[in-house]
Design a protein around this motif. Structure first.
Motif, mmCIF file in Angstrom:
data_model
loop_
_atom_site.group_PDB
_atom_site.id
_atom_site.type_symbol
_atom_site.label_atom_id
_atom_site.label_comp_id
_atom_site.label_asym_id
_atom_site.label_seq_id
_atom_site.Cartn_x
_atom_site.Cartn_y
_atom_site.Cartn_z
ATOM 1 N N THR A 1 -29.454 -84.160 -0.226
ATOM 2 C CA THR A 1 -30.125 -85.361 0.168
ATOM 3 C C THR A 1 -29.304 -86.670 0.009
ATOM 4 O OG1 THR A 1 -31.932 -84.327 -0.027
ATOM 5 C CG2 THR A 1 -32.505 -86.160 -0.299
ATOM 6 N N GLY A 2 -29.798 -87.243 1.097
ATOM 7 C CA GLY A 2 -28.398 -88.438 0.613
ATOM 8 C C GLY A 2 -27.136 -88.322 0.558
ATOM 9 N N ASP A 3 -26.325 -87.904 1.279
ATOM 10 C CA ASP A 3 -25.261 -87.661 1.001
ATOM 11 C C ASP A 3 -23.900 -88.174 2.201
ATOM 12 O OD1 ASP A 3 -25.798 -85.540 3.352
ATOM 13 O OD2 ASP A 3 -24.790 -84.043 2.327
ATOM 14 N N GLY A 4 -25.439 -88.609 2.927
ATOM 15 C CA GLY A 4 -24.961 -89.009 4.740
ATOM 16 C C GLY A 4 -23.996 -89.038 5.753
ATOM 17 N N MET A 5 -23.926 -87.485 5.669
ATOM 18 C CA MET A 5 -22.977 -86.528 6.001
ATOM 19 C C MET A 5 -23.712 -86.714 7.844
ATOM 20 S SD MET A 5 -20.675 -85.980 4.041
ATOM 21 C CE MET A 5 -19.345 -85.171 5.262
ATOM 22 N N VAL A 6 -22.605 -87.451 8.708
ATOM 23 C CA VAL A 6 -23.041 -86.966 9.988
ATOM 24 C C VAL A 6 -21.970 -86.166 10.902
ATOM 25 C CG1 VAL A 6 -24.531 -89.462 9.279
ATOM 26 C CG2 VAL A 6 -21.647 -89.651 10.360
ATOM 27 N N GLN A 7 -21.999 -86.567 12.185
ATOM 28 C CA GLN A 7 -20.989 -85.725 13.220
ATOM 29 C C GLN A 7 -20.813 -86.546 14.287
ATOM 30 O OE1 GLN A 7 -20.412 -81.599 13.874
ATOM 31 N NE2 GLN A 7 -20.830 -81.905 15.648
ATOM 32 N N LEU A 8 -19.912 -87.226 14.275
ATOM 33 C CA LEU A 8 -19.863 -87.620 15.864
ATOM 34 C C LEU A 8 -18.888 -87.668 16.401
ATOM 35 C CD1 LEU A 8 -17.617 -90.557 15.755
ATOM 36 C CD2 LEU A 8 -19.463 -90.761 13.600
ATOM 37 N N SER A 9 -18.664 -87.890 18.111
ATOM 38 C CA SER A 9 -17.837 -87.442 18.757
ATOM 39 C C SER A 9 -16.976 -89.127 20.068
ATOM 40 C CB SER A 9 -17.906 -86.340 19.688
ATOM 41 O OG SER A 9 -19.242 -86.498 21.181
ATOM 42 N N PHE A 10 -16.142 -88.575 20.053
ATOM 43 C CA PHE A 10 -15.925 -89.608 20.909
ATOM 44 C C PHE A 10 -14.331 -89.712 21.900
ATOM 45 C CE2 PHE A 10 -14.738 -91.085 16.998
ATOM 46 C CZ PHE A 10 -13.153 -90.943 16.696
ATOM 47 N N THR A 11 -14.004 -90.158 22.913
ATOM 48 C CA THR A 11 -12.763 -90.033 23.166
ATOM 49 C C THR A 11 -11.657 -91.188 23.196
ATOM 50 O OG1 THR A 11 -13.640 -88.790 25.427
ATOM 51 C CG2 THR A 11 -10.901 -89.490 26.024
ATOM 52 N N LEU A 12 -10.214 -91.085 23.063
ATOM 53 C CA LEU A 12 -9.141 -92.074 22.782
ATOM 54 C C LEU A 12 -8.106 -92.154 23.767
ATOM 55 C CD1 LEU A 12 -8.536 -92.363 19.530
ATOM 56 C CD2 LEU A 12 -10.403 -93.608 20.314
ATOM 57 N N PRO A 13 -7.498 -93.079 24.550
ATOM 58 C CA PRO A 13 -6.801 -93.142 25.378
ATOM 59 C C PRO A 13 -5.616 -92.848 25.491
ATOM 60 C CG PRO A 13 -7.569 -95.225 24.699
ATOM 61 C CD PRO A 13 -8.624 -94.155 24.043
ATOM 62 N N VAL A 14 -5.569 -91.255 24.200
ATOM 63 C CA VAL A 14 -3.682 -91.315 23.715
ATOM 64 C C VAL A 14 -3.473 -89.749 24.062
ATOM 65 C CG1 VAL A 14 -3.796 -93.938 22.635
ATOM 66 C CG2 VAL A 14 -4.702 -92.064 20.909
ATOM 67 N N PRO A 15 -2.331 -89.625 23.935
ATOM 68 C CA PRO A 15 -2.190 -88.367 24.420
ATOM 69 C C PRO A 15 -2.268 -87.666 22.740
ATOM 70 C CG PRO A 15 -0.271 -89.190 25.365
ATOM 71 C CD PRO A 15 -1.263 -90.491 24.663
ATOM 72 N N HIS A 16 -2.549 -85.694 22.815
ATOM 73 C CA HIS A 16 -2.772 -85.517 21.695
ATOM 74 C C HIS A 16 -1.669 -85.009 20.631
ATOM 75 C CE1 HIS A 16 -4.538 -81.471 19.351
ATOM 76 N NE2 HIS A 16 -4.359 -82.510 18.034
ATOM 77 N N ASP A 17 -1.900 -85.940 19.048
ATOM 78 C CA ASP A 17 -0.493 -85.122 18.233
ATOM 79 C C ASP A 17 -1.263 -85.760 17.138
ATOM 80 O OD1 ASP A 17 -0.791 -88.518 18.942
ATOM 81 O OD2 ASP A 17 1.773 -87.969 19.814
ATOM 82 N N LYS A 18 -0.641 -86.255 16.012
ATOM 83 C CA LYS A 18 -0.957 -86.955 14.828
ATOM 84 C C LYS A 18 -0.655 -87.156 14.816
ATOM 85 C CE LYS A 18 1.307 -83.029 12.039
ATOM 86 N NZ LYS A 18 2.351 -82.589 11.322
ATOM 87 N N ARG A 19 -0.739 -88.515 15.224
ATOM 88 C CA ARG A 19 -0.664 -90.055 15.633
ATOM 89 C C ARG A 19 -2.360 -90.355 15.949
ATOM 90 N NH1 ARG A 19 2.134 -94.649 15.144
ATOM 91 N NH2 ARG A 19 4.380 -93.418 14.444
ATOM 92 N N ALA A 20 -2.353 -89.186 17.107
ATOM 93 C CA ALA A 20 -3.617 -89.172 17.573
ATOM 94 C C ALA A 20 -4.608 -89.598 16.489
ATOM 95 C CB ALA A 20 -3.542 -88.647 18.867
ATOM 96 N N GLU A 21 -4.152 -87.810 15.995
ATOM 97 C CA GLU A 21 -5.693 -88.544 14.891
ATOM 98 C C GLU A 21 -6.096 -89.067 13.903
ATOM 99 O OE1 GLU A 21 -5.551 -84.022 13.673
ATOM 100 O OE2 GLU A 21 -5.400 -83.357 15.201
ATOM 101 N N GLY A 22 -4.496 -89.810 13.447
ATOM 102 C CA GLY A 22 -4.807 -90.951 12.081
ATOM 103 C C GLY A 22 -5.498 -91.645 13.323
ATOM 104 N N ALA A 23 -5.635 -91.913 14.522
ATOM 105 C CA ALA A 23 -5.864 -92.703 15.085
ATOM 106 C C ALA A 23 -7.427 -92.823 15.133
ATOM 107 C CB ALA A 23 -5.686 -93.411 16.162
ATOM 108 N N ALA A 24 -7.894 -91.490 15.241
ATOM 109 C CA ALA A 24 -9.478 -91.572 15.060
ATOM 110 C C ALA A 24 -9.918 -91.517 13.719
ATOM 111 C CB ALA A 24 -9.795 -90.212 15.929
ATOM 112 N N LEU A 25 -9.530 -90.618 13.189
ATOM 113 C CA LEU A 25 -9.551 -91.045 11.574
ATOM 114 C C LEU A 25 -9.815 -92.471 11.171
ATOM 115 C CD1 LEU A 25 -7.909 -88.484 9.555
ATOM 116 C CD2 LEU A 25 -10.649 -88.724 10.311
ATOM 117 N N GLN A 26 -8.712 -93.446 11.470
ATOM 118 C CA GLN A 26 -8.852 -94.958 11.381
ATOM 119 C C GLN A 26 -9.921 -95.929 11.890
ATOM 120 O OE1 GLN A 26 -6.670 -98.843 12.936
ATOM 121 N NE2 GLN A 26 -5.348 -97.604 12.085
ATOM 122 N N LEU A 27 -10.211 -94.818 13.501
ATOM 123 C CA LEU A 27 -11.864 -95.230 14.321
ATOM 124 C C LEU A 27 -12.750 -95.354 12.508
ATOM 125 C CD1 LEU A 27 -12.926 -97.148 15.735
ATOM 126 C CD2 LEU A 27 -13.522 -94.453 17.465
#
Length: 244
Positions: free
Chosen positions: A11-37
């Motif tokens: 209760t109250g932990d605030g956990m959510v799951q969301l999905s989205f697409t970024l216009p970049v190829p998949h690599d570690k930098r892309a995953e970092g961009a996803a976390l930044q967003l």
């Protein structure tokens, strides 16, 4: 005042799951961009639980994390149903007693929208989720024009049939097509009819905000989950009140 957060593991932990697409190829930098967003959206901490390249230059992400935002349910604004729900028998009786003629409804998917599931669920005899559609009502004449109907064609048919209500279904929402099409239809009907003779304009679709009816120039918006009985009850309520 009720302040809440999403519920995930506790209760109250605030956990959510969301999905989205970024216009970049998949690599570690892309995953970092996803976390930044995710962080800028209020998820902290956040983790990428799924990443998949889409074509040559896009990556689809699923991110899981805890939101920092709180929600005050007392500040939530919704459009409440302001008319009674009628059974088909009650609706037919009201039409027969008050209008003393069959009520005429014309429906269509306008523009390039070819998704007729919604309009068919409301209008066709088989209906939706165990409720019969408007074709089941003896005192309602239904004209279902189907998909990809131009606004001028819809106006002409409504005038020819002397429609009491016009139902417009919009599922395609890319670049706000559903909003632009609705505004175009409202303007066309307002131009074609005197203010006191225009048929009811009712719009439906899963991406509409029910509170935008006035802004879009229509009488009512039915969003995701609306039933044939709700639509029929609204039409009868409005038209019976108009004839009093």
């Amino acid at each position: 005042m009720a302040i809440i957060r999403p519920y995930g593991d506790a209760t109250g932990d605030g956990m959510v799951q969301l999905s989205f697409t970024l216009p970049v190829p998949h690599d570690k930098r892309a995953e970092g961009a996803a976390l930044q967003l995710a962080g800028k959206m209020g998820l902290s901490p956040a983790m990428v639980v799924h990443a998949q390249q889409m074509g040559e230059s896009h990556t689809f992400f699923i991110v899981y994390g805890s939101v920092t935002h709180l929600v005050d349910t007392d500040q939530v604004v919704v459009v409440e149903r302001d008319f009674p729900l009628l059974s088909p028998k009650e609706a037919n009786l009201a039409i027969r007693r008050k209008l003393r003629r069959r009520l005429v409804v014309v429906g269509a998917c306008i523009g390039t929208d070819a998704h007729t599931v919604g309009i068919d669920a409301i209008l066709n005899l088989k209906g939706y989720a165990g409720e019969k559609g408007l074709e089941y009502y003896r005192e309602i004449k239904v004209i279902n024009m189907g998909a990809q109907v131009s606004v001028p064609s819809l106006v002409r048919r409504a005038r020819a049939e002397k429609a009491d209500a016009v139902l417009i279904s919009q599922v395609v929402t890319q670049r706000d097509a559903h909003l632009h099409n609705t505004l175009e239809a409202a303007a066309a009907f307002n131009e074609a009819y005197p203010p006191d003779r225009r048929p009811l304009l009712i719009v439906g679709g899963p991406r509409f905000d029910e509170s935008m009816a006035s802004e879009l120039g229509v009488d009512r918006i039915f969003a995701r989950g609306a039933s044939p009985g709700e639509v029929a009850s609204y039409i009868v309520h409005r038209l019976v009140a108009r004839e009093r």
